[in-house]
Every structure is written in C-alpha cells, then in structure tokens.
Design an enzyme around this catalytic site. Structure first.
Site, PDB file in Angstrom:
ATOM      1  N   THR A 325      40.872  70.522  57.266  1.00 29.56           N
ATOM      2  CA  THR A 325      40.745  69.443  56.277  1.00 29.56           C
ATOM      3  C   THR A 325      39.955  68.257  56.805  1.00 29.56           C
ATOM      4  O   THR A 325      39.743  68.099  58.008  1.00 29.56           O
ATOM      5  CB  THR A 325      42.129  68.934  55.832  1.00 29.56           C
ATOM      6  OG1 THR A 325      42.769  68.321  56.955  1.00 29.56           O
ATOM      7  CG2 THR A 325      42.985  70.063  55.294  1.00 29.56           C
ATOM      8  N   CYS A 326      39.558  67.389  55.873  1.00 35.77           N
ATOM      9  CA  CYS A 326      38.722  66.232  56.184  1.00 35.77           C
ATOM     10  C   CYS A 326      39.567  65.050  56.629  1.00 35.77           C
ATOM     11  O   CYS A 326      39.487  63.969  56.041  1.00 35.77           O
ATOM     12  CB  CYS A 326      37.898  65.835  54.971  1.00 35.77           C
ATOM     13  SG  CYS A 326      36.909  67.182  54.354  1.00 35.77           S
ATOM     14  N   ASP A 327      40.412  65.244  57.620  1.00 36.68           N
ATOM     15  CA  ASP A 327      41.197  64.129  58.136  1.00 36.68           C
ATOM     16  C   ASP A 327      41.275  64.290  59.636  1.00 36.68           C
ATOM     17  O   ASP A 327      41.566  65.383  60.132  1.00 36.68           O
ATOM     18  CB  ASP A 327      42.612  64.140  57.530  1.00 36.68           C
ATOM     19  CG  ASP A 327      43.353  62.848  57.841  1.00 36.68           C
ATOM     20  OD1 ASP A 327      43.455  62.498  59.044  1.00 36.68           O
ATOM     21  OD2 ASP A 327      43.822  62.187  56.904  1.00 36.68           O
TER      22      ASP A 327
END
Ligand SMILES: *Cc1c(COP(=O)(O)O)cnc(C)c1O
Length: 378
Positions: A325-327
């Site tokens: 994910t984009c975190d």
C-alpha cells in the site's frame, strides 16, 4: 503440521492474499488445552478469529466464548453457542450495549473501574461481575499492558461496591500479556489474585471464579514456551496459591487456539533496490500491515516465512519486507534480519505461517481499494 492446507493451496490455487484455516488443527488445539488444563473452562477469545466455521466448530465442542462487543455476542449466538456460555469480557462497554446483552441473557461481565460498575448496576442488576487486575505485560511480545485492569487496592474496594450495588461479585481476572514468553508470570498473577480472594473473604465477599485470560503462544520465529509449559506453570501457581480452596477457573485463549491453524498465502509483487549500493533487497508482498499483518508493528510478532526456493541450495541474503500500500508505515520487517533466497522472483508465492490469529479482524477496510483478507476454513 497443516499438510491439509498445503494440499488445499496446491489443488485450489486461490487468489492471493488469502488465509487458509485448518479446522482440524483448531479442534486439536482446543482438545489439547482441555487435556493440559482439565480444571479450567475454555472461553475462546473470539477476537482472534471469529470466522463462523471456527465458532461453529468450537461451539459444537462445548467451548464457551469471551466476547468483546454485542456484535461478537451476536456472532457467537448465531454460531450456536448457548447464551449461558458467553462472557462480555471487555472492560469498556456502552451502557446501552450492556443492557442489550443482558436482555439477550448474558450473565457475566468484566469491569475494571467504578464508572463501569455503575453502568452494570444500572442495567444488569444481579449479574455476575468480575474485576480485571492490571498487569505490566512483561515477557509478552504483544503485552496488552496497562490499558486494562486496576490495582488490587482498587479492585478490593470495587468488589465490595459491586455487592452493595446489587451485583454478584463473582471473581477476578487478569491477562499476563499475549504471546507470553515467560512462564514465571503466572505465579505472580495468580498469587495476587489469591491474596485478594482472601482479603475479600475476610470482608464477607466470597469470590468463586478466577479468569486467567490468555497468553498461551503460537509458533513464530522467536522461541517461546509451548502450551504444556504454560499449563504446567498455571497449575503449579493455582495449587500453590489456592490449594484446596480452588475456585472455578476460566481460561480465555485466542492466539493459541487458532494461530498455528492458519497460513496466509501471499505473492511477491516487486523486488527492488533503492540504489546501486543498496545491500538489502526490498521485497514487496501483496499483503502488509493494512491487509491483516498489523502485529508486525514494531516487529513485535515475527512470522515464519516459506518460499518455493527453501529446499534449493541457493544462497540467502538480507531483505526488507514490505506491503503493497501507499503508506510508509506499511513495512513489515526492516530491522530484525529476515533473509530470503537470492532466487526469489516476482510472482513467487510466499507462505506466512501461523497467521490464523489476529489477522483477518485487523485487516483495514479497502485502504487503496484492496479487498479484505479472504478466509477459507477447511
Ligand atoms: C485478547 C484477549 C484474550 C486472548 O489472549 P491471547 O493471548 O490471544 O490468548 C483473552 N482475554 C481477554 C480479556 C482478551 O482481551
């Protein structure tokens, strides 16, 4: 162990990521705990894995259930558990939810504060209540420390108060911390509980139950005592401190009931380096912290990994393992020296072992649009 899961994965080739739970392994864990602690009633801590087939299996085997919310109570009831075998074990409950649980027939409630006791007295008069004692969680990989429970001086006053408010002061509980690696913790916890039993008896309140919580282990990368080591220490502590005045004993296993019974199958999405000098490869999987592996927070729980190359004589080298994910917090292991085979390739399947507990329920809702972790119970 869990060769049924290997066969299922080979035959069905389910989309990844997914969790496969071997119900026979859950049944075996339940039976072996019953054998190891014959004097205890098992209340499965269903937050560990509330999949309906798991609940139905355990309800059918005669298990009781530790429920954290009215929603878990509903799930346990719909799995066939009789209401007399449910405990509302969360010390933090809305009064309205206590009232609803009481109306359904739930008779046992946890608390650790005066304000919670006031709610219970208001809407569940006469109910059995037990007070949770605070523990420091030392020795545990997932400590649950200090958030729950009160000190024994306060517990003493609250149990007298419970009686005065028209509740049934039933017993005491504690949790030594989840994935507890120090069996020495039981003696201290049981000893404090027994002392409070004695002090309250002198004040005219005769408690009948001790709830020893969870803490029993699953099998991860870091060595830990097994269930029998824990059970031996529990029995020794109960005998030492309660002797022939043994109360009803409740145990609330979550992790040890389902942890080793599950395997997550994941896929390698990307292998890369950040610079030409980078020593470690980054290995990105299709599951990460938001997909159900939140217990890797601070690298607390170190899962064992299996790759298709483990039997080859290829070298291994250090990796950083991350989710998709984009975190930036979605990194599973950076500091605790995971190594994976040099021949690992994009598209390879990776198995994350002993992931039957605390994964599906911790999965986020559609972060980056990813679907929730699928469970197959076999
Ligand atoms: C989470 C929890 C458990 C289960 O603990 P495990 O270490 O997973 O066995 C038991 N009792 C209570 C009150 C809990 O909150």
């Amino acid at each position: 162990m869990t060769s049924r899961i290997q066969r299922y994965l080979a035959d069905e080739q389910p989309q990844t990521p997914c969790l496969v739970v071997d119900l026979e392994a859950v049944a075996a864990a339940y039976e072996s705990l019953q054998r190891a602690l014959p004097m205890a009633t098992i209340y499965y801590a269903m937050k560990a894995n509330p999949a309906q087939p798991v609940l139905q299996l355990l309800a059918g085997m005669g298990s009781s259930f530790d429920c954290a919310s009215i929603y878990e109570i509903e799930q346990a009831l719909s799995a066939g558990a009789p209401v007399e075998r449910l405990s509302f074990g969360n010390t933090i409950k809305k009064q309205d939810h206590i009232a609803r649980a009481r109306a359904w027939g739930v008779d046992m409630f946890a608390f650790d504060s005066e304000a919670e006791l006031t709610k219970l007295a208001a809407v569940a008069p006469g109910a059995k209540v037990y007070c949770r004692l605070v523990m420091d969680g030392s020795g545990a990989d997932w400590p649950l420390a200090r958030k729950f429970g009160c000190e024994i001086e306060m517990a003493y006053d609250l149990m007298l108060k419970a009686r005065d408010l028209g509740l049934d002061p039933y017993g005491l509980s504690f949790h030594v911390g989840s994935q507890q690696r120090d069996v020495g913790q039981w003696d201290m916890a049981v000893g404090r509980t027994a002392m409070l039993f004695t002090n309250l008896a002198e004040a005219g309140v005769n408690l009948r139950m001790v709830n020893i919580g969870g803490g029993f282990t699953a099998t991860y990368r870091t060595d830990a005592p097994n269930q029998n080591d824990h059970a031996t220490a529990v029995i020794a502590a109960l005998n030492k401190h309660f002797g022939n005045r043994m109360p009803e004993v409740i145990v609330e296993p979550g992790r040890s009931m389902v942890g080793d019974a599950g395997i997550i199958q994941a896929e390698v999405v990307l292998i890369s380096k950040k610079s030409y000098e980078d020593e470690k490869r980054w290995v990105y999987l299709d599951i990460g912290k938001f997909g159900g592996l939140i217990e890797t927070m601070d690298e607390a729980i170190k899962y064992r990994l299996r790759t298709p190359h483990d039997d080859e004589s290829v070298g291994k080298s250090p990796v950083i393992i991350a989710g998709p994910t984009c975190d930036e917090v979605d990194v599973l292991y950076r500091n605790c020296n995971y190594e994976l085979p040099d021949s690992l390739a994009v598209g390879d399947k990776i198995q994350i072992l002993s992931t039957g507990a605390y994964t599906t329920t911790y999965c986020s809702v559609a972060f980056n649009g990813l679907p929730p972790l699928q469970t197959y119970c076999i």
